[in-house]
Scaffold this motif. Structure first.
Motif, mmCIF file in Angstrom:
data_model
loop_
_atom_site.group_PDB
_atom_site.id
_atom_site.type_symbol
_atom_site.label_atom_id
_atom_site.label_comp_id
_atom_site.label_asym_id
_atom_site.label_seq_id
_atom_site.Cartn_x
_atom_site.Cartn_y
_atom_site.Cartn_z
ATOM 1 N N ALA A 1 -16.825 -0.775 -6.695
ATOM 2 C CA ALA A 1 -17.346 -0.697 -8.062
ATOM 3 C C ALA A 1 -16.841 0.554 -8.764
ATOM 4 O O ALA A 1 -16.586 0.546 -9.966
ATOM 5 N N GLY A 2 -16.656 1.626 -8.009
ATOM 6 C CA GLY A 2 -16.292 2.903 -8.615
ATOM 7 C C GLY A 2 -14.836 3.030 -8.975
ATOM 8 O O GLY A 2 -14.498 3.589 -10.014
ATOM 9 N N PHE A 3 -13.934 2.502 -8.136
ATOM 10 C CA PHE A 3 -12.527 2.742 -8.428
ATOM 11 C C PHE A 3 -11.921 1.655 -9.301
ATOM 12 O O PHE A 3 -11.212 1.939 -10.271
ATOM 13 N N GLU A 4 -12.212 0.397 -9.030
ATOM 14 C CA GLU A 4 -11.513 -0.673 -9.738
ATOM 15 C C GLU A 4 -11.970 -0.822 -11.186
ATOM 16 O O GLU A 4 -11.146 -0.966 -12.099
ATOM 17 N N THR A 5 -13.261 -0.775 -11.415
ATOM 18 C CA THR A 5 -13.755 -0.967 -12.782
ATOM 19 C C THR A 5 -13.312 0.164 -13.702
ATOM 20 O O THR A 5 -12.911 -0.079 -14.841
ATOM 21 N N SER A 6 -13.372 1.407 -13.217
ATOM 22 C CA SER A 6 -12.954 2.533 -14.050
ATOM 23 C C SER A 6 -11.458 2.512 -14.304
ATOM 24 O O SER A 6 -10.998 2.777 -15.426
ATOM 25 N N ALA A 7 -10.661 2.212 -13.273
ATOM 26 C CA ALA A 7 -9.213 2.147 -13.450
ATOM 27 C C ALA A 7 -8.846 1.068 -14.459
ATOM 28 O O ALA A 7 -7.965 1.267 -15.313
ATOM 29 N N THR A 8 -9.526 -0.068 -14.393
ATOM 30 C CA THR A 8 -9.274 -1.167 -15.326
ATOM 31 C C THR A 8 -9.620 -0.749 -16.747
ATOM 32 O O THR A 8 -8.857 -0.993 -17.689
ATOM 33 N N THR A 9 -10.770 -0.110 -16.930
ATOM 34 C CA THR A 9 -11.200 0.317 -18.265
ATOM 35 C C THR A 9 -10.235 1.326 -18.864
ATOM 36 O O THR A 9 -9.834 1.213 -20.036
ATOM 37 N N MET A 10 -9.832 2.315 -18.081
ATOM 38 C CA MET A 10 -8.888 3.318 -18.586
ATOM 39 C C MET A 10 -7.551 2.687 -18.953
ATOM 40 O O MET A 10 -6.935 3.040 -19.972
ATOM 41 N N ALA A 11 -7.081 1.752 -18.133
ATOM 42 C CA ALA A 11 -5.792 1.108 -18.396
ATOM 43 C C ALA A 11 -5.824 0.328 -19.707
ATOM 44 O O ALA A 11 -4.890 0.419 -20.521
ATOM 45 N N PHE A 12 -6.887 -0.423 -19.934
ATOM 46 C CA PHE A 12 -6.980 -1.189 -21.175
ATOM 47 C C PHE A 12 -7.166 -0.269 -22.389
ATOM 48 O O PHE A 12 -6.673 -0.563 -23.479
ATOM 49 N N ALA A 13 -7.878 0.834 -22.205
ATOM 50 C CA ALA A 13 -8.034 1.793 -23.309
ATOM 51 C C ALA A 13 -6.675 2.352 -23.723
ATOM 52 O O ALA A 13 -6.346 2.414 -24.923
ATOM 53 N N LEU A 14 -5.866 2.741 -22.748
ATOM 54 C CA LEU A 14 -4.545 3.292 -23.063
ATOM 55 C C LEU A 14 -3.627 2.220 -23.642
ATOM 56 O O LEU A 14 -2.784 2.511 -24.508
#
Length: 510
Positions: free
Chosen positions: A315-328
């Motif tokens: 929950a901690g690594f995949e969701t945050s990485a996905t959110t940051m990637a889409f934001a950028l």
């Protein structure tokens, strides 16, 4: 001999015909559930139900659930049903009903309806899957982990990982190659979770093929066979238990079990204490209070510890990485918004001696708006589930949701509803100014769920996403590389939004 063989074949063919006939009758009866309750429903097909069969799926199930929501809204349906295999699923397009299910009448919908088989697959017995008393006890124990005080304590670790992210990009940028931004941010988030959850230095940037990264990639992609197995276990749990079906790759289970056991043994043998998630679990394991019983969520076995560490990691690594990637990705397409974010970052950091601190990150309100809008367009969980644990009559109707029936919450469908968001396809962080948030209808924005089962790690995820974005945007201009295939197409087999071919960006040092 030939006559005997023919008779056997004839008998087998007859048996198969009888079995098929019985199955057809069984499914026809099951598919009468919503009609008998006078609830509008999506027509099913035998044996798959109302959704596209796993072997024919071309879009993620979350997008299909969002489409069902949109179609229901167009037809004026406030409440509807559909089927997954033989299982009836309830869904609502009415936010007041949603509020009742998630919060007001939560006691009727405590469970998620996800299969936990701790005897066969102990790693599934984590807080996200569990229900009932054990979930309540674990939730109570884990909540203090994510208070402001604990967040501040973990911030230094997260900020250090942000520095490593900057250093890696500075080193790689000289090659003038585009970046697969999701992969890079996956390294960043993996290092954070490895330290905050396990107390381990993973160093994903120097070793991108470390076991944590390899296992992380395996978890979220299911083959059509894996999807079929998940459907079977979800709708026929007794068969799943009888056949001892496992949902996770055995290699993933073996890896996380070994990591947790080895780390716990090392700490206890050497009397090592850390202020992290694993230490909380160790303290619970060693809780010898006679009133605590194994399996109640107040004290933990080693297998239960493995399960909690596992879900914290995924929950901690995949969701945050996905959110940051889409934001950028969105910022690379909206340079005016990117400029505004960078100006805020520069302005706030100047007030704090150019230091990325818990307080400076907290002041970046427009950055938070960008993250909020990203989570609206690309929710990490496009839908969530609840299960009725006690017969429930939908307020203002005569619809009864029977005990055992699952409820789907169509997060992505709601987030793209034009009733709540004008031009929902447009990326617009101003939707989430303080003033506009006050105008937003309650339960129209639920990227982390809502109610007592709202994501417990929400604040942690937002914090590490902010640090990752600040680490990049304060140093680099971001633009879209033509290796990114547009329009974005999402992997049909993935449980969370993953883009076919990846998100490739150009990073230019400021």
């Amino acid at each position: 001999m030939a006559i005997i063989t023919s008779n056997i074949i004839f008998d087998l063919v007859g048996l198969v015909i009888v079995v098929i006939f019985i199955l057809i009758l069984y499914f026809k009866r099951a598919f009468n559930y919503w009609k008998s309750k006078n609830v509008p429903y999506v027509e099913p097909i035998i044996p798959w139900g109302s959704l596209v069969p796993p072997h024919k799926r071309t879009e993620p199930i979350g997008d299909e659930v969002a489409r069902i929501y949109r179609d229901a809204k167009k037809k004026g349906w406030k409440h509807l049903g559909f089927y997954i295999l033989n299982g009836p699923i309830f869904m609502t397009t009415d936010l007041e009903t949603l509020k009742c299910i998630l919060t007001k009448d939560f006691n009727h919908f405590v469970d998620r309806g996800l299969i936990v088989n701790e005897k066969v697959e102990p790693i599934t017995g984590h807080i996200f899957f569990l229900g009932g008393k054990k979930w309540r006890n674990l939730r109570t124990k884990f909540t203090p982990t994510f208070t402001s005080g604990k967040m501040r304590h973990m911030f230094e670790t997260i900020a250090d990982c942000g520095v490593k992210l900057e250093q890696y990009i500075l080193k790689e940028i000289s090659y003038h190659e585009p970046f697969d931004i999701k992969d890079i941010l996956g390294n960043f988030a993996t290092d954070i979770i490895g330290s905050c959850a396990f107390g381990l230095e993973i160093n994903s940037f120097t070793d991108p093929n470390n076991p944590f990264r390899l296992m992380g990639r395996k978890i979220f992609l299911r083959s059509p066979v894996g999807n079929l197995k998940f459907l079977l276990v979800s709708n026929f749990p007794s068969i799943g238990r009888l056949l001892k079906l496992k949902l996770l790759d055995p290699e993933v289970t073996k890896f996380f079990t070994k990591v947790v056991i080895d780390t716990v043994n090392y700490r206890e043998k050497n009397n090592v204490q850390r202020h992290d998630f694993l230490q909380l679990l160790i303290d619970m394991k060693n809780n010898k209070d006679a009133s605590k019983q194994p399996g109640d969520g107040k004290c933990l076995t080693i297998n239960e510890m493995v399960a909690q560490c596992f879900v914290f990691f995924i929950a901690g690594f995949e969701t945050s990485a996905t959110t940051m990637a889409f934001a950028l990705y969105e910022l690379s397409k909206h340079l005016n918004i990117q400029k505004k974010v960078r100006e805020e970052i520069d302005r706030v950091l100047r007030k704090h001696n150019d230091a990325v601190t818990y307080d400076s990150i907290s002041e970046m309100k427009y950055l938070r708006q960008v993250i909020d809008e990203t989570l609206r367009k690309y929710p990490a969980a496009p839908f969530i589930t609840r299960q009725c644990v006690e017969d429930y009559v939908v307020p203002g109707t005569d619809i009864k949701i029977d005990k055992g029936v699952r409820v789907y919450i169509p997060i992505k469908g709601i987030h793209y509803d034009e009733e709540y968001y004008k031009n929902p396809e447009v990326f617009d962080p101003d939707r989430f100014t303080d003033e506009n948030k006050q105008k937003l209808k309650p339960y129209a924005y639920i990227p982390f769920g809502e109610g007592p089962r709202m994501c417990i790690g929400m604040r942690f995820g937002i914090m590490q996403s902010k640090v990752g974005l600040v680490s990049i945007l304060k140093n680099f201009k971001v633009s879209l590389n033509n290796k990114t295939k547009e329009p974005l197409k999402f992997l049909a087999a993935s449980m969370i939004p993953q883009v076919e071919g990846g998100i490739w960006l150009n990073l230019e040092k400021i």
